[in-house]
Design a protein around this motif. Structure first.
Motif, PDB file in Angstrom:
ATOM      1  N   ALA A   1       0.821  -1.229   0.000  1.00  0.00           N
ATOM      2  CA  ALA A   1       0.000   0.000   0.000  1.00  0.00           C
ATOM      3  C   ALA A   1       0.850   1.273   0.000  1.00  0.00           C
ATOM      4  O   ALA A   1       0.341   2.354  -0.337  1.00  0.00           O
ATOM      5  CB  ALA A   1      -0.945   0.002   1.197  1.00  0.00           C
ATOM      6  N   VAL A   2       2.134   1.155   0.343  1.00  0.00           N
ATOM      7  CA  VAL A   2       3.022   2.329   0.262  1.00  0.00           C
ATOM      8  C   VAL A   2       3.066   2.833  -1.192  1.00  0.00           C
ATOM      9  O   VAL A   2       3.406   3.983  -1.460  1.00  0.00           O
ATOM     10  CB  VAL A   2       4.426   1.992   0.829  1.00  0.00           C
ATOM     11  N   THR A   3       2.669   1.983  -2.129  1.00  0.00           N
ATOM     12  CA  THR A   3       2.515   2.382  -3.543  1.00  0.00           C
ATOM     13  C   THR A   3       1.697   3.670  -3.681  1.00  0.00           C
ATOM     14  O   THR A   3       2.015   4.522  -4.514  1.00  0.00           O
ATOM     15  CB  THR A   3       1.802   1.243  -4.318  1.00  0.00           C
ATOM     16  N   TRP A   4       0.632   3.798  -2.867  1.00  0.00           N
ATOM     17  CA  TRP A   4      -0.211   5.001  -2.964  1.00  0.00           C
ATOM     18  C   TRP A   4       0.648   6.248  -2.684  1.00  0.00           C
ATOM     19  O   TRP A   4       0.554   7.235  -3.396  1.00  0.00           O
ATOM     20  CB  TRP A   4      -1.387   4.918  -1.985  1.00  0.00           C
ATOM     21  N   PHE A   5       1.463   6.164  -1.628  1.00  0.00           N
ATOM     22  CA  PHE A   5       2.268   7.344  -1.265  1.00  0.00           C
ATOM     23  C   PHE A   5       3.360   7.608  -2.301  1.00  0.00           C
ATOM     24  O   PHE A   5       3.682   8.762  -2.581  1.00  0.00           O
ATOM     25  CB  PHE A   5       2.883   7.160   0.124  1.00  0.00           C
ATOM     26  N   VAL A   6       3.963   6.562  -2.851  1.00  0.00           N
ATOM     27  CA  VAL A   6       5.004   6.776  -3.875  1.00  0.00           C
ATOM     28  C   VAL A   6       4.372   7.431  -5.102  1.00  0.00           C
ATOM     29  O   VAL A   6       4.957   8.334  -5.723  1.00  0.00           O
ATOM     30  CB  VAL A   6       5.707   5.439  -4.235  1.00  0.00           C
ATOM     31  N   THR A   7       3.157   7.010  -5.430  1.00  0.00           N
ATOM     32  CA  THR A   7       2.449   7.607  -6.573  1.00  0.00           C
ATOM     33  C   THR A   7       2.127   9.076  -6.282  1.00  0.00           C
ATOM     34  O   THR A   7       2.270   9.941  -7.168  1.00  0.00           O
ATOM     35  CB  THR A   7       1.166   6.805  -6.861  1.00  0.00           C
ATOM     36  N   PHE A   8       1.733   9.361  -5.043  1.00  0.00           N
ATOM     37  CA  PHE A   8       1.505  10.767  -4.668  1.00  0.00           C
ATOM     38  C   PHE A   8       2.818  11.554  -4.768  1.00  0.00           C
ATOM     39  O   PHE A   8       2.813  12.733  -5.145  1.00  0.00           O
ATOM     40  CB  PHE A   8       0.919  10.860  -3.256  1.00  0.00           C
ATOM     41  N   ALA A   9       3.935  10.908  -4.432  1.00  0.00           N
ATOM     42  CA  ALA A   9       5.226  11.602  -4.556  1.00  0.00           C
ATOM     43  C   ALA A   9       5.501  11.932  -6.028  1.00  0.00           C
ATOM     44  O   ALA A   9       6.031  13.010  -6.345  1.00  0.00           O
ATOM     45  CB  ALA A   9       6.352  10.745  -3.967  1.00  0.00           C
ATOM     46  N   GLY A  10       5.110  11.024  -6.921  1.00  0.00           N
ATOM     47  CA  GLY A  10       5.259  11.294  -8.358  1.00  0.00           C
ATOM     48  C   GLY A  10       4.436  12.502  -8.769  1.00  0.00           C
ATOM     49  O   GLY A  10       4.877  13.344  -9.570  1.00  0.00           O
ATOM     50  N   HIS A  11       3.248  12.597  -8.193  1.00  0.00           N
ATOM     51  CA  HIS A  11       2.361  13.741  -8.451  1.00  0.00           C
ATOM     52  C   HIS A  11       2.989  15.024  -7.895  1.00  0.00           C
ATOM     53  O   HIS A  11       3.049  16.058  -8.565  1.00  0.00           O
ATOM     54  CB  HIS A  11       1.015  13.441  -7.786  1.00  0.00           C
ATOM     55  N   ALA A  12       3.498  14.952  -6.670  1.00  0.00           N
ATOM     56  CA  ALA A  12       4.057  16.147  -5.999  1.00  0.00           C
ATOM     57  C   ALA A  12       5.309  16.649  -6.724  1.00  0.00           C
ATOM     58  O   ALA A  12       5.503  17.863  -6.873  1.00  0.00           O
ATOM     59  CB  ALA A  12       4.380  15.821  -4.546  1.00  0.00           C
ATOM     60  N   LEU A  13       6.138  15.717  -7.176  1.00  0.00           N
ATOM     61  CA  LEU A  13       7.367  16.136  -7.882  1.00  0.00           C
ATOM     62  C   LEU A  13       7.026  16.847  -9.185  1.00  0.00           C
ATOM     63  O   LEU A  13       7.761  17.731  -9.641  1.00  0.00           O
ATOM     64  CB  LEU A  13       8.257  14.916  -8.166  1.00  0.00           C
ATOM     65  N   HIS A  14       5.918  16.452  -9.790  1.00  0.00           N
ATOM     66  CA  HIS A  14       5.484  17.097 -11.029  1.00  0.00           C
ATOM     67  C   HIS A  14       4.906  18.488 -10.733  1.00  0.00           C
ATOM     68  O   HIS A  14       5.222  19.446 -11.430  1.00  0.00           O
ATOM     69  CB  HIS A  14       4.442  16.203 -11.702  1.00  0.00           C
ATOM     70  N   ARG A  15       4.082  18.572  -9.690  1.00  0.00           N
ATOM     71  CA  ARG A  15       3.431  19.862  -9.403  1.00  0.00           C
ATOM     72  C   ARG A  15       4.364  20.877  -8.780  1.00  0.00           C
ATOM     73  O   ARG A  15       4.216  22.070  -8.966  1.00  0.00           O
ATOM     74  CB  ARG A  15       2.243  19.641  -8.448  1.00  0.00           C
ATOM     75  N   TRP A  16       5.330  20.396  -7.988  1.00  0.00           N
ATOM     76  CA  TRP A  16       6.270  21.307  -7.324  1.00  0.00           C
ATOM     77  C   TRP A  16       7.695  20.864  -7.664  1.00  0.00           C
ATOM     78  O   TRP A  16       8.416  20.311  -6.807  1.00  0.00           O
ATOM     79  CB  TRP A  16       6.022  21.309  -5.809  1.00  0.00           C
ATOM     80  N   PRO A  17       8.109  21.098  -8.914  1.00  0.00           N
ATOM     81  CA  PRO A  17       9.394  20.560  -9.382  1.00  0.00           C
ATOM     82  C   PRO A  17      10.601  21.159  -8.661  1.00  0.00           C
ATOM     83  O   PRO A  17      11.689  20.574  -8.701  1.00  0.00           O
ATOM     84  CB  PRO A  17       9.414  20.908 -10.878  1.00  0.00           C
ATOM     85  N   ALA A  18      10.404  22.275  -7.963  1.00  0.00           N
ATOM     86  CA  ALA A  18      11.532  22.897  -7.258  1.00  0.00           C
ATOM     87  C   ALA A  18      12.121  21.955  -6.199  1.00  0.00           C
ATOM     88  O   ALA A  18      13.289  22.087  -5.833  1.00  0.00           O
ATOM     89  CB  ALA A  18      11.082  24.203  -6.605  1.00  0.00           C
ATOM     90  N   HIS A  19      11.320  20.992  -5.700  1.00  0.00           N
ATOM     91  CA  HIS A  19      11.830  20.090  -4.658  1.00  0.00           C
ATOM     92  C   HIS A  19      12.724  18.991  -5.229  1.00  0.00           C
ATOM     93  O   HIS A  19      13.400  18.307  -4.473  1.00  0.00           O
ATOM     94  CB  HIS A  19      10.665  19.422  -3.913  1.00  0.00           C
ATOM     95  N   ARG A  20      12.679  18.846  -6.545  1.00  0.00           N
ATOM     96  CA  ARG A  20      13.298  17.665  -7.151  1.00  0.00           C
ATOM     97  C   ARG A  20      14.805  17.600  -6.872  1.00  0.00           C
ATOM     98  O   ARG A  20      15.330  16.547  -6.485  1.00  0.00           O
ATOM     99  CB  ARG A  20      13.035  17.698  -8.659  1.00  0.00           C
TER     100      ARG A  20
END
Ligand code: HEM
Ligand code: MYR
Length: 413
Positions: free
Chosen positions: A244-263
């Motif tokens: 189920a940690v898959t859900w959070f990793v997928t959210f991280a993929g979303h977050a890295l796209h929306r806020w690329p400055a953190h990358r």
């Protein structure tokens, strides 16, 4: 604090229609931290906030027996598992989990996940696109089965990953997703029940110190071994949530796209930032909406009477977005966790209190460690997101970006 009395209306339909937004909306509109209502025809009281969490996690107040709805047990958690125990029976069963999941042994799981990710990622550039959700579920399935000692041949990985995801995906819906989850549970309980029986007979060998060995040999408060079906339920309570940690990793993929400055900062793997990033993902994105129990006796909280036996819910998603605890809560800001001590009842995506004595999730260390490790790898992966539907519908439970986060990995990566 205004009180909300709603003796006549049942909120079940609103919960189904609004999902994650239901409870926070109801409490906000009422300007209250307590809501008395009915769910499934039964009296229910929903509580919100760190003080409510402290109240909820006192076992003199809330019990878990008969608290989890049947459809949730038949999909997500299983029947007869640790989630539904109280008192001494719970403490003895819980120790099995805390020993396995909260010690140094988890490094072995993280190392396996990193290896499985690196091996899988080698093939990603050769494919036009990769669905991050599906790829991560397979990576975590390989890692957790190997770590727990569940034998799994490579060709079986996709079907097992699909079943483990289905158990989580189907717990809160009616229709095909729910029935898929029930079938997945029947299949996977039978699979692990058989494994436990073979291990006990000496017909299957498992690594010393592994979860399969520990669960097969565990003795409950009454001194007896778990019956094989209950042992399977508890093994699934380790294997399933790790996937189920898959859900959070997928959210991280979303977050890295929306806020690329953190990358760049994440890719540099500064440990304090990577840890803060994992916490902010767990706080910000919707996964567990609330937890529930029943009042042990007649109680009162925030001036509201809670009859003995009433359902009591604790608002997890709403608490993680409360501006009293998290200034500007809908701003995704990992720095809010840098150099911040987190109180026992403050950040509650996986429950609150002490996981060794209460029901708080014993898998939080694993969740944070896996999420950190895989988010850093994702930040380092040269990828872009093609046009897709990244909407995260709040009425869907559990939710996720609609596309699963489709990535294109640069050639030569
Ligand atoms: C309990 C969420 C990962 C094992 C819980 C609870 C929540 C939760 C909300 C209920 C707390 C309560 O009843 O008060 C999550 C989320 C996860 C996650 C969102 C992210 C994927 C894990 C992992 C493991 C795990 C990785 C194990 C490897 C458990 C177990 C319980 C539990 C065994 C039952 C504890 C008890 O009843 O005493 N989790 N969890 N979880 N979780 Fe997790
Ligand atoms: C897992 O697979 O255990 C990790 C993911 C769990 C997320 C959802 C937890 C929601 C619990 C809702 C219970 C409702 C009881 C009234």
């Amino acid at each position: 604090m205004a009180r909300v009395r709603n003796r006549h209306l049942d909120d079940t339909l609103r919960l189904v229609l609004q999902g994650y937004a239901w409870l926070p909306n109801r409490l906000r509109r009422a300007d209250s931290d307590v809501l008395t209502t009915r769910l499934g025809g039964q009296r229910a009281v929903a509580l919100h906030g760190p003080e409510a969490a402290r109240f909820f996690y006192d076992e003199w107040h809330i019990r878990r027996q008969d608290a989890i709805p049947g459809p949730v047990q038949s999909t997500l958690f299983g029947h007869g598992g640790v989630h539904s125990l109280d008192g001494e029976a719970h403490r003895v069963r819980k120790a099995l989990f805390t020993r396995l999941l909260m010690g140094g042994g988890i490094d072995g799981l993280v190392a396996r996940a990193e290896r499985a990710w690196d091996e899988a990622a080698r093939g990603w550039a050769d494919r036009p696109t990769v669905v991050l959700f599906d790829a991560t579920a397979e990576v975590l399935t390989r890692a957790v089965c190997d770590w727990t000692g569940v034998p799994l041949a490579e060709p079986e990985v996709p079907e097992v990953a699909t079943d483990l995801v289905a158990l989580v995906d189907g717990f809160a819906s009616a229709g095909p997703r729910h029935w898929r989850a029930r079938r997945a549970r029947a299949r996977r309980e039978a699979w692990l029940d058989d494994l436990v029986q073979r291990v006990r007979r000496g017909d299957a060998s498992v690594p010393a110190g592994s979860a399969v060995e520990a669960v097969a040999a565990h003795r409950d408060a009454d001194g007896g071994l778990l019956d094989p079906r209950t042992a399977a339920v508890e093994l699934l309570n380790i294997v399933r949530p790790t996937v189920a940690v898959t859900w959070f990793v997928t959210f991280a993929g979303h977050a890295l796209h929306r806020w690329p400055a953190h990358r760049r900062r994440l890719a540099a793997a500064d440990p304090a930032f990577a840890e803060a990033y994992a916490h902010e993902i767990r706080r910000f994105y919707p996964f567990a909406p609330f937890v529930g129990g029943r009042a042990v006796t007649e109680l009162s909280w925030g001036g509201e009477r809670i009859p003995a036996g009433a359902i009591v819910l604790l608002d997890l998603y709403g608490q993680n977005h409360d501006p009293r605890s998290w200034p500007d809560p809908y701003r995704f800001d990992p720095d809010r966790f840098v150099d911040r001590e987190i109180g026992e009842f403050e950040l509650v995506p996986q429950g609150g209190g002490d996981p060794r004595t209460g029901h708080r999730c014993p898998g939080e260390m694993i969740t944070v460690a896996l999420l950190r490790a895989l988010a850093v790898r994702l930040a380092r992966l040269d990828h872009r997101l093609p046009e897709q539907d990244l909407d995260i519908p709040l009425h869907r439970m559990p939710t996720r970006p609609a596309s699963g986060v489709i990535i294109e990995v640069a050639p030569g990566t």
